[in-house]
Design a protein around this motif. Sequence first.
Motif, short mmCIF file in Angstrom:
data_model
loop_
_atom_site.label_atom_id
_atom_site.label_comp_id
_atom_site.label_asym_id
_atom_site.label_seq_id
_atom_site.Cartn_x
_atom_site.Cartn_y
_atom_site.Cartn_z
N VAL A 408 0.85 -1.19 0.00
CA VAL A 408 0.00 0.00 0.00
C VAL A 408 0.89 1.25 0.00
O VAL A 408 1.91 1.29 0.70
CB VAL A 408 -0.93 0.03 1.23
CG1 VAL A 408 -1.79 1.29 1.24
CG2 VAL A 408 -1.81 -1.22 1.27
N VAL A 409 0.49 2.24 -0.79
CA VAL A 409 1.16 3.54 -0.81
C VAL A 409 0.09 4.61 -0.61
O VAL A 409 -0.89 4.65 -1.36
CB VAL A 409 1.90 3.78 -2.14
CG1 VAL A 409 2.59 5.14 -2.12
CG2 VAL A 409 2.91 2.67 -2.42
N LEU A 410 0.29 5.48 0.38
CA LEU A 410 -0.63 6.59 0.64
C LEU A 410 0.13 7.89 0.47
O LEU A 410 1.13 8.13 1.15
CB LEU A 410 -1.21 6.49 2.05
CG LEU A 410 -2.16 7.62 2.47
CD1 LEU A 410 -3.42 7.63 1.60
CD2 LEU A 410 -2.54 7.48 3.95
N VAL A 411 -0.36 8.74 -0.45
CA VAL A 411 0.29 10.02 -0.73
C VAL A 411 -0.64 11.15 -0.31
O VAL A 411 -1.76 11.26 -0.83
CB VAL A 411 0.64 10.14 -2.24
CG1 VAL A 411 1.36 11.46 -2.50
CG2 VAL A 411 1.48 8.97 -2.69
N ASP A 412 -0.19 11.95 0.65
CA ASP A 412 -0.96 13.09 1.14
C ASP A 412 -2.35 12.64 1.58
O ASP A 412 -2.49 11.59 2.21
CB ASP A 412 -0.99 14.19 0.08
CG ASP A 412 0.40 14.77 -0.20
OD1 ASP A 412 1.26 14.65 0.69
OD2 ASP A 412 0.61 15.31 -1.28
N ASP A 413 -3.40 13.43 1.26
CA ASP A 413 -4.74 13.07 1.73
C ASP A 413 -5.71 12.83 0.58
O ASP A 413 -6.91 12.89 0.74
CB ASP A 413 -5.30 14.18 2.63
CG ASP A 413 -5.44 15.51 1.92
OD1 ASP A 413 -5.05 15.60 0.74
OD2 ASP A 413 -5.93 16.46 2.56
N MET A 414 -5.14 12.50 -0.62
CA MET A 414 -6.02 12.36 -1.77
C MET A 414 -5.74 11.12 -2.62
O MET A 414 -6.63 10.68 -3.35
CB MET A 414 -5.88 13.59 -2.68
CG MET A 414 -6.99 13.75 -3.68
SD MET A 414 -8.25 14.84 -3.04
CE MET A 414 -9.33 14.97 -4.46
N SER A 415 -4.58 10.55 -2.55
CA SER A 415 -4.27 9.44 -3.45
C SER A 415 -3.67 8.25 -2.71
O SER A 415 -2.93 8.42 -1.73
CB SER A 415 -3.31 9.90 -4.56
OG SER A 415 -2.13 10.44 -4.00
N ALA A 416 -4.02 7.05 -3.17
CA ALA A 416 -3.52 5.81 -2.59
C ALA A 416 -3.35 4.80 -3.71
O ALA A 416 -4.09 4.81 -4.69
CB ALA A 416 -4.47 5.28 -1.53
N ALA A 417 -2.37 3.91 -3.55
CA ALA A 417 -2.13 2.84 -4.52
C ALA A 417 -2.06 1.52 -3.78
O ALA A 417 -1.39 1.42 -2.74
CB ALA A 417 -0.84 3.10 -5.30
N ILE A 418 -2.73 0.52 -4.31
CA ILE A 418 -2.76 -0.82 -3.71
C ILE A 418 -2.61 -1.83 -4.82
O ILE A 418 -3.18 -1.68 -5.90
CB ILE A 418 -4.07 -1.05 -2.93
CG1 ILE A 418 -4.21 -0.04 -1.79
CG2 ILE A 418 -4.14 -2.48 -2.39
CD1 ILE A 418 -5.54 -0.11 -1.06
N GLY A 419 -1.83 -2.87 -4.56
CA GLY A 419 -1.64 -3.89 -5.58
C GLY A 419 -0.70 -4.98 -5.14
O GLY A 419 -0.74 -5.41 -3.98
N SER A 420 0.19 -5.41 -6.06
CA SER A 420 1.05 -6.56 -5.80
C SER A 420 2.52 -6.24 -5.68
O SER A 420 3.32 -7.12 -5.39
CB SER A 420 0.87 -7.59 -6.94
OG SER A 420 1.37 -7.06 -8.17
#
Length: 487
Positions: A408-420
């Motif tokens: 999981v990657v969370l950037v600031d308060d608007m974007s997130a990335a989830i995967g493998s």
Amino acid sequence: MHFEWQDWLHLGTFVILAHLLGAAAACHAVLNTRTSQGAVAWAVSLVAMPYFTLIPYLFLGRSKFAGYIDARRLENEILRKSAHPTEWNFPDEAARLRGAAAGDPAEYLGHPTIRALTRLSGMPFLRGNSVRVLINGDATFDAIFKAIDAAKVYVIVQFFIVRDDELGRKLKDLLLKKAQQGVRVYFLYDSIGSFDLPKRYVNSLRAGGVQTHPFATKRKFVNRFQINFRNHRKIVVVDGECAFVGGHNVGVEYLGANPRLSPWRDTHIEVRGPAVASIQFVFIEDWYWATQRIPEVEASKTSTDDMSCLVLASGPADHQETCSLFFVEAINAARFRIWITTPYLIPDEAVFSALRLAVLRGVDVRILIPSRRDHRVVFAASKLYAYDALLAGVKIFRYRPGFLHQKVVLVDDMSAAIGSANLDNRSFRLNFEIMVLTVDRGFASEVEKMLLDDFAQSWEISRDDYLGAPAWRRMAMHVARLFSPIL
């Protein structure tokens, strides 16, 4: 034990032969390894310790496979011209985003970032999606099985690891049931990740009408001496309406059945909307490589929400190192926060430099890693990288309850990335991976809450995590890090 002169002669011959073969393999490594760090790691170890490294080099040493990469790139380009979703037919996504109003997700991320990531991935930045977080195995497989059970037209299933255990058999029985109902079922598994999957499992699926194939770098046979270029993706798509992506594989350990690693901490997501077409197109590319056929699928027209999503598929056949550059761009885009969870912390120099610069910009940089190990060498190398990151101002946390496997990657308060994708060289350069980047304040808030719960069950490491270790263990960490480019 008494040695005759003939025994010493045989031993000397073996030593000379091993070093000659090691030197030859070292030359091969210098010519064929993708990175200079990896070439140095292999060359030094092959020359100095050929008795221990020659056999591993047969399995792990090949990281530049020109014939395979050229063929894969050509097929991907053909597919993207002939079989890409109609949603991708827009004149200039970047131009459309330049007109975004203040407060719009595109405006928040910044046009250069969106433009860079869409060009990097070759996928469009699409609106009209909804994404749901699925925390841990029970929630993930309950949702996946429910969606498959409701399938009317087709089901796509792709996993890195599939086991013939209770969970694997439940999946098999459900796929057979849907095939008997006339639903088209496509099942793709990695030939090395699922090396212990019995033939009876595969044969049962095929006999029941499930189109089943292994993914391998060679189509005609599985090269057991080549375990690089693995397909690490986890993808399920049902009727083009919903898709599932994340960290879970098919095995009871992902439900917490392995006492040494339990409770298993992982995250999946369920995606609905136009981004489903992008996810299933990633599967189409993999399926076409394995079978030379294009599966019969459809694109979702449903707009269920207003979330913006970008699917980033990466692999060793990419013209650029997509996965590594994605992490670099995500870190560089952070204004006040970048939180990353990964089971393996072995960043390359580009990612590590981006992390250091983020700290210097005043960004809250946190990385959550496991406190339990599943691979000794990787865990040892990760401990040293954690110490170096700590010295640079990065906050490193270790998850207490069980093994942490989520990406999981969370950037600031608007974007997130989830995967493998993991934060390691294997994901950056050797594996096929998939990440879904979302731009939505509400979803980012949900991911933030999830990660805060994880941090609450973790402890922040200090310098003593390294300095307090015995000298022999610190030495082991440094030796392990020498092999980080090939881990």
